[in-house]
Design a protein around this motif. Sequence first.
Motif, PDB file in Angstrom:
ATOM      1  N   ILE A 448      46.219  32.457  21.777  1.00  0.00           N
ATOM      2  CA  ILE A 448      45.771  33.711  22.381  1.00  0.00           C
ATOM      3  C   ILE A 448      46.994  34.550  22.732  1.00  0.00           C
ATOM      4  N   ASN A 449      46.925  35.865  22.468  1.00  0.00           N
ATOM      5  CA  ASN A 449      48.046  36.730  22.830  1.00  0.00           C
ATOM      6  C   ASN A 449      47.612  37.979  23.591  1.00  0.00           C
ATOM      7  N   HIS A 450      46.410  37.943  24.141  1.00  0.00           N
ATOM      8  CA  HIS A 450      45.994  39.038  25.011  1.00  0.00           C
ATOM      9  C   HIS A 450      44.903  38.560  25.949  1.00  0.00           C
ATOM     10  N   SER A 451      45.028  38.938  27.230  1.00  0.00           N
ATOM     11  CA  SER A 451      44.080  38.517  28.254  1.00  0.00           C
ATOM     12  C   SER A 451      43.223  39.696  28.697  1.00  0.00           C
ATOM     13  N   VAL A 452      41.906  39.508  28.644  1.00  0.00           N
ATOM     14  CA  VAL A 452      40.959  40.455  29.233  1.00  0.00           C
ATOM     15  C   VAL A 452      40.351  39.733  30.423  1.00  0.00           C
ATOM     16  N   LEU A 453      40.794  40.114  31.608  1.00  0.00           N
ATOM     17  CA  LEU A 453      40.505  39.334  32.801  1.00  0.00           C
ATOM     18  C   LEU A 453      39.059  39.515  33.255  1.00  0.00           C
ATOM     19  N   HIS A 454      38.527  38.478  33.815  1.00  0.00           N
ATOM     20  CA  HIS A 454      37.120  38.365  34.202  1.00  0.00           C
ATOM     21  C   HIS A 454      37.053  38.307  35.722  1.00  0.00           C
ATOM     22  N   GLY A 455      36.970  39.408  36.463  1.00  0.00           N
ATOM     23  CA  GLY A 455      37.048  40.756  36.030  1.00  0.00           C
ATOM     24  C   GLY A 455      37.191  41.568  37.331  1.00  0.00           C
ATOM     25  N   PHE A 456      37.129  42.862  37.242  1.00  0.00           N
ATOM     26  CA  PHE A 456      37.286  43.768  38.383  1.00  0.00           C
ATOM     27  C   PHE A 456      35.929  44.402  38.667  1.00  0.00           C
ATOM     28  N   ASN A 457      35.426  44.230  39.888  1.00  0.00           N
ATOM     29  CA  ASN A 457      34.108  44.739  40.263  1.00  0.00           C
ATOM     30  C   ASN A 457      34.213  46.159  40.802  1.00  0.00           C
ATOM     31  N   TYR A 458      33.456  47.084  40.200  1.00  0.00           N
ATOM     32  CA  TYR A 458      33.285  48.377  40.864  1.00  0.00           C
ATOM     33  C   TYR A 458      32.595  48.123  42.195  1.00  0.00           C
ATOM     34  N   SER A 459      33.245  48.581  43.271  1.00  0.00           N
ATOM     35  CA  SER A 459      32.698  48.349  44.603  1.00  0.00           C
ATOM     36  C   SER A 459      33.092  49.514  45.492  1.00  0.00           C
ATOM     37  N   PRO A 460      32.135  50.340  45.915  1.00  0.00           N
ATOM     38  CA  PRO A 460      32.477  51.516  46.727  1.00  0.00           C
ATOM     39  C   PRO A 460      32.969  51.103  48.108  1.00  0.00           C
ATOM     40  N   PRO A 461      33.742  51.942  48.763  1.00  0.00           N
ATOM     41  CA  PRO A 461      34.285  51.582  50.086  1.00  0.00           C
ATOM     42  C   PRO A 461      33.207  51.189  51.084  1.00  0.00           C
ATOM     43  N   GLU A 462      32.051  51.831  51.034  1.00  0.00           N
ATOM     44  CA  GLU A 462      31.011  51.526  52.015  1.00  0.00           C
ATOM     45  C   GLU A 462      30.422  50.124  51.844  1.00  0.00           C
ATOM     46  N   ALA A 463      30.731  49.473  50.704  1.00  0.00           N
ATOM     47  CA  ALA A 463      30.255  48.100  50.508  1.00  0.00           C
ATOM     48  C   ALA A 463      31.028  47.112  51.365  1.00  0.00           C
ATOM     49  N   GLY A 464      32.183  47.525  51.930  1.00  0.00           N
ATOM     50  CA  GLY A 464      32.923  46.665  52.830  1.00  0.00           C
ATOM     51  C   GLY A 464      33.580  45.494  52.128  1.00  0.00           C
ATOM     52  N   PHE A 465      33.789  44.410  52.877  1.00  0.00           N
ATOM     53  CA  PHE A 465      34.423  43.200  52.346  1.00  0.00           C
ATOM     54  C   PHE A 465      33.398  42.072  52.275  1.00  0.00           C
ATOM     55  N   PRO A 466      33.360  41.294  51.195  1.00  0.00           N
ATOM     56  CA  PRO A 466      34.172  41.429  49.984  1.00  0.00           C
ATOM     57  C   PRO A 466      33.625  42.430  48.980  1.00  0.00           C
ATOM     58  N   GLY A 467      32.541  43.121  49.341  1.00  0.00           N
ATOM     59  CA  GLY A 467      32.019  44.171  48.479  1.00  0.00           C
ATOM     60  C   GLY A 467      31.044  43.643  47.451  1.00  0.00           C
ATOM     61  N   TRP A 468      30.893  44.402  46.379  1.00  0.00           N
ATOM     62  CA  TRP A 468      29.995  44.003  45.298  1.00  0.00           C
ATOM     63  C   TRP A 468      30.735  43.025  44.401  1.00  0.00           C
ATOM     64  N   VAL A 469      30.264  41.801  44.349  1.00  0.00           N
ATOM     65  CA  VAL A 469      30.922  40.764  43.550  1.00  0.00           C
ATOM     66  C   VAL A 469      29.913  40.224  42.555  1.00  0.00           C
ATOM     67  N   ARG A 470      30.138  40.494  41.277  1.00  0.00           N
ATOM     68  CA  ARG A 470      29.249  39.969  40.255  1.00  0.00           C
ATOM     69  C   ARG A 470      29.724  38.582  39.808  1.00  0.00           C
ATOM     70  N   PHE A 471      30.938  38.483  39.298  1.00  0.00           N
ATOM     71  CA  PHE A 471      31.541  37.212  38.894  1.00  0.00           C
ATOM     72  C   PHE A 471      33.043  37.342  39.090  1.00  0.00           C
ATOM     73  N   GLY A 472      33.771  36.385  38.529  1.00  0.00           N
ATOM     74  CA  GLY A 472      35.199  36.533  38.348  1.00  0.00           C
ATOM     75  C   GLY A 472      36.039  35.830  39.387  1.00  0.00           C
ATOM     76  N   ALA A 473      37.340  36.099  39.311  1.00  0.00           N
ATOM     77  CA  ALA A 473      38.318  35.485  40.205  1.00  0.00           C
ATOM     78  C   ALA A 473      38.655  36.411  41.369  1.00  0.00           C
ATOM     79  N   TYR A 474      37.791  37.355  41.646  1.00  0.00           N
ATOM     80  CA  TYR A 474      37.970  38.344  42.705  1.00  0.00           C
ATOM     81  C   TYR A 474      39.303  39.079  42.538  1.00  0.00           C
ATOM     82  N   PHE A 475      39.455  39.660  41.346  1.00  0.00           N
ATOM     83  CA  PHE A 475      40.568  40.574  41.125  1.00  0.00           C
ATOM     84  C   PHE A 475      40.243  41.853  41.895  1.00  0.00           C
ATOM     85  N   SER A 476      40.904  42.034  43.017  1.00  0.00           N
ATOM     86  CA  SER A 476      40.568  43.131  43.909  1.00  0.00           C
ATOM     87  C   SER A 476      41.731  43.391  44.837  1.00  0.00           C
TER      88      SER A 476
END
Length: 930
Positions: A448-476
């Motif tokens: 493998i020579n390219h990483s597409v990370l899983h993933g960054f969640n769109y999460s508006p500020p009003e969602a607070g912490f940790p916000g909208w989390v669908r999956f992933g390693a919490y890239f945030s």
Amino acid sequence: MRVWMILAGLMVLAANAQAARADAPADELWDRFTNPPAEARPFMRWWWNGNAVELDELLRELDVMQAAGIGGVEINPIALPPTALTPEAHTWLSDDWNEIVRQVTRACAERGMIADMIVGSGWPFGAEFLEPDEICQRVSVKRIELEGPRSVRLQNQELVQLPAQARDIKAATQIQQVILTPDPISDLSQRIDLTDTLDAEGALTVQVPPGRHVLYCVFIERGYRTVRLGAPGAAGSVVDHYNREALTRYLNQMSEKLGPVLGGRLGPALRAMFCDSIELAGANWTDDLAAEFKRRRGYDLLDYLPFIIEFEQPIEDADPWSDTLRRARYDYSRTLVELFHERFVETFHAWCNANGTLSRYQAYGLPFLMGIEDAYRIPDIPESNNWLFGPERDWHGWPMWTKYASSGGHQAGRSIISSEAHTNTQGVFRATLEVFKGADDFNFIMGINHSVLHGFNYSPPEAGFPGWVRFGAYFSEQNTWWPYFKLWADYNARLSAVFQASRPVAQVALLYPSADTWSTHGLTRVPFQTLPPHAHHLWRWIQQNGAAADYVSETLLQQATYEGGKINFGPMAYEALIVYQAQTLQPATMAALERYAAAGGRIAFVGTTPSRSPGLRDARENDREIQMAAERLLAGAGGVAQVPAPREEEDCLAWTDRLLDSLSVRRSLALERPVEDVYLLHHRHDRSDLIFLANTNQADVTLRAVFPETERGVWRWDPETGTRAPYPIGADGRLEIALRPLESLLLVFAPGTPAAPPTPLPLAPMTTVEITGPWEATFQPAHEGAPFTLDGFTLQDLAASPDPRLHSFAGTILYRTRLDWDGATGEVLRLNLGEVLNAVSEVTLNGQPLGVRWYGWHDYDITPALRPGENTLEIKLTTTLFNHVRTLLYNPGAIFARPNKAQRVAGLTMLPPEPSGLLGPVRIGRQSEN
């Protein structure tokens, strides 16, 4: 001890690096390494949760990702995660959604970033607008045991078994066949077709003859599968992947609605369109499958269909009837794969290119593997994935299809081979930068020579912490380690840049016995992954022995050219072929192997020699052809041999070493002794050879190796710092290599390297002094709670503390102490923090920052900062979020840090804390010159 000595020597090398740069050749590859382009930088899968997105927040998140070293995004609309909010959503492909895509792709271009987009939403893709004849189909069989003589009346609901999956309103079930046979059946003539006796309600009266019998009811389910986690506008039924017209209409909905908004076509605003893994829940039918089967295979599929479609039931008996069924099952599997490649993969690829984009495609899925050996040569960017925190918490676990993705990419000459990197559903808040590096290095090793990370969640500020989390390693940016993330991103980008711009070297071609698997098990994924034993581990042992291997297919071997002992296909030239445990091969493949042997090729049949052909048509004649070809090959000039398969208790590295020697395979590095968990990757660029070594273990290792060509010097390119320095090499090409835990090494053998590289200073054995404190520890919680300080603190695993402030802590900890030093001179001094548990460390000595350690040893050079007398030492640790997030029992965003269903049934209300903090012992290493 030896590793500390060599590390100190490398410090001397680093001191000479600046002077050596004047002698270093300037080249394109070095430029890419020092300034990786956007396509080499990691991308983010960017979940547009529920399509409830606003442009201002999207642009802010782009800036956050860019500042962290991200080179591009994959726009991925998906269903809204569990949340207390009910935001207003945009509909997929609506005018307002398309306008947002236009603005985001333009913003990416302005920032020098790249935008990809998933086809549809969720997986597998589909939509509400599909017509009934365009949705996926599955053929199933219900087996009813009957004892005669008697008459049995069966209602329609007794003959069919409705699916458990969600069904679209367009779903329908239709009985295809009803067949009665004795149990057991031994010949096709014993079947009784009762299909025409079904009444208008689909019920059936069966006159069962004396004895045991089986009634097979074959039925077709249409629309049994809906899109999983589809965003508004892209939910509904899954498209029929074997129906080219339905697929084309679906894809054209995207290009015709979104393309004009992006300037006429999807590209170049979008670099690539992406197809996620093929999770079709057993789709194995389309309207013209029976007709296509008869045209391609020459007989009627329906005669055998009831007995072969249950892929989870292997056909293994040795009687003639079982042999017939194995051949029919192979023919059915092959037909499905051919239709899937022609009508889905190739159609998707052509549509992407016609719309000005690349195709990015994952060829694996559940429950079937649809011919991944050949499928991965079709897309512009073949893509695999790796998982974090699987069932055994194996953070560098590797799915075998990663090796097929890189093999196909190599053979098709693709410069980019990507991975859905660090897929994570069980350890969302556990993942560390160290975990990413270990998994990432293994991805590089697998090609493998390219990483597409899983993933960054769109999460508006009003969602607070940790916000909208669908999956992933919490890239945030709300993650504790986010300020350090760019260290990993730069490391990844530098390596990706050089591997994308250079050519892979693989000496060995591996042929997996797909025909045997298709015949016995069908296309089911699990047997392909696990059987025969060792089939998907052999590449690892080869790479641990200093060479490299790719998987090939029968189709490739039939199309390859052979000259000078090489298998030539695309840009690849393999020196030897290993056929692993294959009993069944196509006659055309055996003919290809004879051409290869005649051209001086070397072949090892491991475990068995092929003796059987696949398929039902002309089986006896084809079997004889296979057997005669095998006899000729083994009786030839000596380049072909049968080799016993490794035994369960055998040293597989030693077995592979002997196998490579028997095939006269040249090693990229001749290792004095291969080490388990240390892998090699070899690339070539112009007149330079690149050797990448990765220690995937948590222990120190040392290697002695020889590079076959000694006329060139060798540089060490450091992907962590973007610098290079000459690497010591003996006159005979011998290399002394020391690798720390999880450390990698990139060596570049190139013209223009200084002929006499500096050598490490000889160092006496190391002595250590332990720093016992007393420690003052200041705790700064990341998201909730006030900071607090503990005096006289004992270094410990916070998870084991009875204090809830400690075992539920997430954030930064500043450990302070004072130490006295005797002021001895002429010493190389290093500070080792001992055991650091799931954290990033920074060290400051007397106010002087000494750096950051985010993986492996937490080891610092303190020589410039240490002074005689009293010194002030500060160690800053940044922990993961998990121990805090697991306590947020009523926060919808914390769902992935809570007990699963089985744990809740067992009475667990909160997950236990993870190890965290500084355990030590903290030591200073004193090394004196001889």
